[in-house]
Write a protein that holds these residues in place. Sequence first.
Motif, mmCIF file in Angstrom:
data_model
loop_
_atom_site.group_PDB
_atom_site.id
_atom_site.type_symbol
_atom_site.label_atom_id
_atom_site.label_comp_id
_atom_site.label_asym_id
_atom_site.label_seq_id
_atom_site.Cartn_x
_atom_site.Cartn_y
_atom_site.Cartn_z
ATOM 1 N N ASP A 156 0.829 -1.191 0.000
ATOM 2 C CA ASP A 156 0.000 0.000 0.000
ATOM 3 C C ASP A 156 0.871 1.252 0.000
ATOM 4 O O ASP A 156 0.652 2.192 -0.770
ATOM 5 C CB ASP A 156 -0.906 -0.001 1.235
ATOM 6 N N PHE A 157 1.903 1.239 0.850
ATOM 7 C CA PHE A 157 2.829 2.368 0.900
ATOM 8 C C PHE A 157 3.501 2.564 -0.464
ATOM 9 O O PHE A 157 3.543 3.666 -1.012
ATOM 10 C CB PHE A 157 3.881 2.104 1.990
ATOM 11 N N VAL A 158 3.993 1.477 -1.006
ATOM 12 C CA VAL A 158 4.697 1.546 -2.288
ATOM 13 C C VAL A 158 3.790 2.118 -3.374
ATOM 14 O O VAL A 158 4.211 2.954 -4.188
ATOM 15 C CB VAL A 158 5.193 0.144 -2.711
ATOM 16 N N SER A 159 2.549 1.695 -3.373
ATOM 17 C CA SER A 159 1.648 2.089 -4.460
ATOM 18 C C SER A 159 1.380 3.591 -4.461
ATOM 19 O O SER A 159 0.988 4.156 -5.480
ATOM 20 C CB SER A 159 0.331 1.322 -4.341
ATOM 21 N N GLN A 160 1.594 4.216 -3.318
ATOM 22 C CA GLN A 160 1.351 5.656 -3.253
ATOM 23 C C GLN A 160 2.513 6.478 -3.808
ATOM 24 O O GLN A 160 2.377 7.682 -4.016
ATOM 25 C CB GLN A 160 1.091 6.075 -1.796
ATOM 26 N N PHE A 161 3.666 5.846 -3.938
ATOM 27 C CA PHE A 161 4.848 6.601 -4.383
ATOM 28 C C PHE A 161 5.563 5.840 -5.503
ATOM 29 O O PHE A 161 6.717 5.454 -5.394
ATOM 30 C CB PHE A 161 5.804 6.827 -3.194
ATOM 31 N N LYS A 162 4.840 5.669 -6.589
ATOM 32 C CA LYS A 162 5.384 4.870 -7.687
ATOM 33 C C LYS A 162 6.644 5.508 -8.275
ATOM 34 O O LYS A 162 6.631 6.668 -8.694
ATOM 35 C CB LYS A 162 4.312 4.730 -8.779
ATOM 36 N N HIS A 163 7.720 4.751 -8.308
ATOM 37 C CA HIS A 163 9.005 5.238 -8.827
ATOM 38 C C HIS A 163 9.478 6.481 -8.082
ATOM 39 O O HIS A 163 10.196 7.311 -8.637
ATOM 40 C CB HIS A 163 8.930 5.508 -10.333
ATOM 41 N N GLN A 164 9.056 6.577 -6.821
ATOM 42 C CA GLN A 164 9.514 7.679 -5.977
ATOM 43 C C GLN A 164 10.206 7.153 -4.723
ATOM 44 O O GLN A 164 10.463 7.921 -3.797
ATOM 45 C CB GLN A 164 8.332 8.569 -5.567
ATOM 46 N N ILE A 165 10.441 5.853 -4.668
ATOM 47 C CA ILE A 165 11.151 5.266 -3.529
ATOM 48 C C ILE A 165 12.382 4.541 -4.065
ATOM 49 O O ILE A 165 12.264 3.635 -4.894
ATOM 50 C CB ILE A 165 10.291 4.249 -2.755
ATOM 51 N N GLY A 219 28.762 -6.963 -4.447
ATOM 52 C CA GLY A 219 28.185 -5.787 -5.072
ATOM 53 C C GLY A 219 27.106 -5.139 -4.252
ATOM 54 O O GLY A 219 26.759 -5.603 -3.156
ATOM 55 N N ALA A 220 26.622 -4.028 -4.765
ATOM 56 C CA ALA A 220 25.463 -3.351 -4.192
ATOM 57 C C ALA A 220 24.603 -2.854 -5.344
ATOM 58 O O ALA A 220 25.116 -2.602 -6.443
ATOM 59 C CB ALA A 220 25.884 -2.194 -3.292
ATOM 60 N N THR A 221 23.320 -2.721 -5.075
ATOM 61 C CA THR A 221 22.346 -2.399 -6.117
ATOM 62 C C THR A 221 21.347 -1.371 -5.598
ATOM 63 O O THR A 221 20.754 -1.572 -4.541
ATOM 64 C CB THR A 221 21.554 -3.663 -6.517
ATOM 65 N N SER A 222 21.151 -0.289 -6.330
ATOM 66 C CA SER A 222 20.061 0.627 -5.992
ATOM 67 C C SER A 222 18.931 0.424 -6.986
ATOM 68 O O SER A 222 19.174 0.229 -8.183
ATOM 69 C CB SER A 222 20.546 2.077 -6.007
ATOM 70 N N HIS A 223 17.729 0.446 -6.489
ATOM 71 C CA HIS A 223 16.578 0.160 -7.351
ATOM 72 C C HIS A 223 15.335 0.854 -6.821
ATOM 73 O O HIS A 223 15.264 1.217 -5.644
ATOM 74 C CB HIS A 223 16.338 -1.354 -7.419
ATOM 75 N N TYR A 224 14.378 1.045 -7.705
ATOM 76 C CA TYR A 224 13.070 1.534 -7.269
ATOM 77 C C TYR A 224 12.368 0.423 -6.520
ATOM 78 O O TYR A 224 12.481 -0.759 -6.881
ATOM 79 C CB TYR A 224 12.222 1.985 -8.462
ATOM 80 N N VAL A 225 11.667 0.812 -5.475
ATOM 81 C CA VAL A 225 10.947 -0.169 -4.680
ATOM 82 C C VAL A 225 9.601 -0.454 -5.332
ATOM 83 O O VAL A 225 8.880 0.468 -5.701
ATOM 84 C CB VAL A 225 10.754 0.349 -3.243
ATOM 85 N N THR A 226 9.341 -1.745 -5.495
ATOM 86 C CA THR A 226 8.047 -2.174 -6.024
ATOM 87 C C THR A 226 7.453 -3.181 -5.048
ATOM 88 O O THR A 226 8.055 -3.496 -4.018
ATOM 89 C CB THR A 226 8.212 -2.836 -7.407
ATOM 90 N N ALA A 227 6.291 -3.690 -5.390
ATOM 91 C CA ALA A 227 5.607 -4.623 -4.489
ATOM 92 C C ALA A 227 6.444 -5.877 -4.241
ATOM 93 O O ALA A 227 6.397 -6.456 -3.162
ATOM 94 C CB ALA A 227 4.245 -4.991 -5.056
ATOM 95 N N ASP A 228 7.267 -6.280 -5.217
ATOM 96 C CA ASP A 228 8.095 -7.478 -5.052
ATOM 97 C C ASP A 228 9.444 -7.108 -4.463
ATOM 98 O O ASP A 228 10.214 -6.369 -5.078
ATOM 99 C CB ASP A 228 8.294 -8.180 -6.403
ATOM 100 N N LEU A 229 9.743 -7.650 -3.309
ATOM 101 C CA LEU A 229 10.966 -7.314 -2.581
ATOM 102 C C LEU A 229 12.220 -7.535 -3.432
ATOM 103 O O LEU A 229 12.429 -8.622 -3.970
ATOM 104 C CB LEU A 229 11.042 -8.187 -1.319
#
Lengths: 284, 284, 284, 284
Positions: C179-188, C217-227
């Motif tokens: 629910d949190f993720v869905s409010q900030f699409k491609h903003q997390i 390594g390390a990876t930065s990514h947009y947060v989506t519903a799938d961890l």
Amino acid sequence: MQKITLLINCPDRKGIVTTITQFILEKQGNIVYLDQHVDREERVFFMRVEAEFDEPDFSLAQFEKQFVDQFEADYQLKYQLYDALHKPRLALFVSKYDHCLYDLLGRNASGELEVEIPLIISNHPDLEIVAKRFDIPFKFIPVTKATKAAAEAEQIRIIRDNKIDLIVLARYMQIVSNDFVSQFKHQIINIHHSFLPAFIGAKPYHAAFERGVKIIGATSHYVTADLDEGPIIEQEIVRVSHVHSVQDFILKGRDLEKVVLARAIKAHIEHKVLVYGNKTVIFA
Amino acid sequence: MQKITLLINCPDRKGIVTTITQFILEKQGNIVYLDQHVDREERVFFMRVEAEFDEPDFSLAQFEKQFVDQFEADYQLKYQLYDALHKPRLALFVSKYDHCLYDLLGRNASGELEVEIPLIISNHPDLEIVAKRFDIPFKFIPVTKATKAAAEAEQIRIIRDNKIDLIVLARYMQIVSNDFVSQFKHQIINIHHSFLPAFIGAKPYHAAFERGVKIIGATSHYVTADLDEGPIIEQEIVRVSHVHSVQDFILKGRDLEKVVLARAIKAHIEHKVLVYGNKTVIFA
Amino acid sequence: MQKITLLINCPDRKGIVTTITQFILEKQGNIVYLDQHVDREERVFFMRVEAEFDEPDFSLAQFEKQFVDQFEADYQLKYQLYDALHKPRLALFVSKYDHCLYDLLGRNASGELEVEIPLIISNHPDLEIVAKRFDIPFKFIPVTKATKAAAEAEQIRIIRDNKIDLIVLARYMQIVSNDFVSQFKHQIINIHHSFLPAFIGAKPYHAAFERGVKIIGATSHYVTADLDEGPIIEQEIVRVSHVHSVQDFILKGRDLEKVVLARAIKAHIEHKVLVYGNKTVIFA
Amino acid sequence: MQKITLLINCPDRKGIVTTITQFILEKQGNIVYLDQHVDREERVFFMRVEAEFDEPDFSLAQFEKQFVDQFEADYQLKYQLYDALHKPRLALFVSKYDHCLYDLLGRNASGELEVEIPLIISNHPDLEIVAKRFDIPFKFIPVTKATKAAAEAEQIRIIRDNKIDLIVLARYMQIVSNDFVSQFKHQIINIHHSFLPAFIGAKPYHAAFERGVKIIGATSHYVTADLDEGPIIEQEIVRVSHVHSVQDFILKGRDLEKVVLARAIKAHIEHKVLVYGNKTVIFA
């Protein structure tokens, strides 16, 4: 002169470096290289020694016997002892991709790898032309589901006949059976075209492209019963971006595969790799 | 318990590892780390040992005296002996660039570096705010051509008063005098914003841009009388391309400078750096 | 003067660059940057344009309306239009690890990131001291299974109140709800401490150590519903070897995490990231 | 179908992308690739376009004439126009080192480079065996101080006779004269075995070893009158440490040289390199 390479691992305990170097000195050995490592979590001691023996009557067999008597049981020690002047004999397994094959044969022709390559085995006839260019016997052994057991028996026979020390799967597009693997423990090196453990299995460049990674890799590892799960010897990576197609990934990956496989072979033939559990200690 | 770190180098000869480990064992020491290296061209032997002593009456001074008596003359041996539990004290020299300063103070606050930072010295007042944020004394010592000798005398006095072990030039935009350098041999680490020996001197990012390189770098090194010529401790690089302006080079370079300087400091304070001639041996 | 950044993607077709640049010219815009990319497999066209408008009566709203009228339906075009002079507002989410927090606050204090950081949110009180050092409001919102929904509601309220443009999970050790993720699409943006897709989930450094990899390594990514499955923005790696413990992996990884997260944030706030499917186009 | 690659650079001005893409559209061209770059400091505009023309009566000569008429003078524009379907013809210059030669011939045999290699020229007879393996004509032209002018005249004649597009100095251990260079402007690629501008001149690995660097590199560049000073096309590096001898540097460097030279050749033959001043724009 004779030269040995000795790899050992055993539970860590006080004074072990002293004791073993003392043993070699007593045999009139000159230690020209010594590297040791202690895994503090597991409390395991690892060491690699190169030593030269000038005595004309030095006997490797006798050295080994005395070493075993003195240390094996007492230190719960596992060891590998090599005649460092023996030139390793490699069998290359290939299918249709030729870049690793060209690379290894070029390196060997250049004198960069100090090995004998008496044998190239393939499940396809395509790369015979490459073998011919470098004057290396090429053995075409087709493999189908039905003939796999017989094909592997044939492969094993030829490998034995040629006194092969190391089997290199240079983009060999066949899964070797557990039976085959079990006969050559830590004697089969594979190159996998991904940064393991990411993208295990088939078509890793396609999977990497699909996932949208920004870096791709290649991994060389010893082959074990579990596909792509064996002890990793070497890895390398290269950057990619959205401008690159799957085809670009594949092309860039070729250079990784060549370099990573060559480095792994070099480390192995110089007896710098010590497998421990499912991991490797790579001495400098 | 006491713990020592011992670094030695001497002309290579047979049995040296055995002899020295034997010596430590006799003093009831437990060797927890040993790394050695032989420079075959120069025939020089290098070793780093960490050892723990549980005996309540162990005396570092007495250990050192016996070690010197037994080895120094006979082996033409140079050594450094450290109390491994002593927390090193750092003085940071800065001017106006704050990124390395923020980085080092952040690392220290995180507990990543185990050091004391009792002192920040600057020839400009600008970064006092940063020092305040981390509650570290900030000493503003302006330097002009006319006042340079007096300023350095003041710096030296404060460094001595604070029992500083290591001076870090964290983008300090002043050349320190030979006299200053001579007082702190292998105790001053600088970060140079190029891949040395390329682009020695001022404005290396501009020079790199002008030359059209495809990779830029940063180098940490001990400061010697010759500018940018001291023994290199660490280097790192990052790719650039025609899309990057000088300003982009500078921004990308900041991350290099931070990481390279931090790695060099870490290696130094853990006594993993052995300077030999104008080169360094960096133990693992 | 006004400056816009325009990101578009649409099915590829002839003449599209011409048509859109023509449109901007007609509005008296000066194109100062244009980068385009065509995904040949998917036949999709991507473009990023920066344009300046000197006309005092230029209206962004009017420009957008005309742009939409002319292109959106006809070209099946998706677009993002930004006021390039707006300073993005970031909320940093943290837990107990402070290295990314120190790094980001140091970068911002240095003027390296051009953002406002009006808000640090944490589920632990520990890092309030860091926030204080940089004079940034710190909001402690504990999260338990029972209070998670309420806590997230509170977080969302504060984020809205502070007109946050981008949420950065700077080693925030909580999974945010769909629910949190869905409010900030491609903003997390999250930083994951492995080379994704290898070592998804908890304790990736331990898993990497266990597997015996030679590179982490390390990876930065947009947060989506799938961890750990969201679109990857940036990745970086560093070599490791058998001499490194898990603790060494963690320490080396910290530098990766800091750099990779900072690069991702920089690309995002400069509107250089275009998400397409589950992948990103990162313009130069 | 015909396909062209067009590279241009000119002083930056408004509307230039629009104008040129418009021109191509009018000629019924389909733009399949467009990349542009503006050097903001120098205010220079760079563009690379690939376009396909399906019209059976498309004439490259006529296209070029109209393009020149419309843009060259008005835009102070410099351009290169290529038939993208022409297979480039390479002459490889070698001496005694064979690793780059094996690598390039292997790549070509693999279909990785899409070129013709009608000619290998050497000042030593040693590598004729390699040429024979790949069925490529080998021309042994010895060069001494006395015969240099005549030797180069002979080289030039053969190059002209073979309609060579690109000369590759694949570890050719001879300095080519200014006269030779002037005849093939931006048509000679060299591989230098250092990270330029560090270690210009002879024996760079020895110099790098002497300096104690922690990273070594290789650089491919266009050959100009100033030795090792030409526009850089590609660079790559690899880590080294105190455990590595000069011989190790040389061995590790071989892999760099092979990869860097191959990448440079690939970029050149795909017309992705635009030389500007003493720098290169490398299009994606």
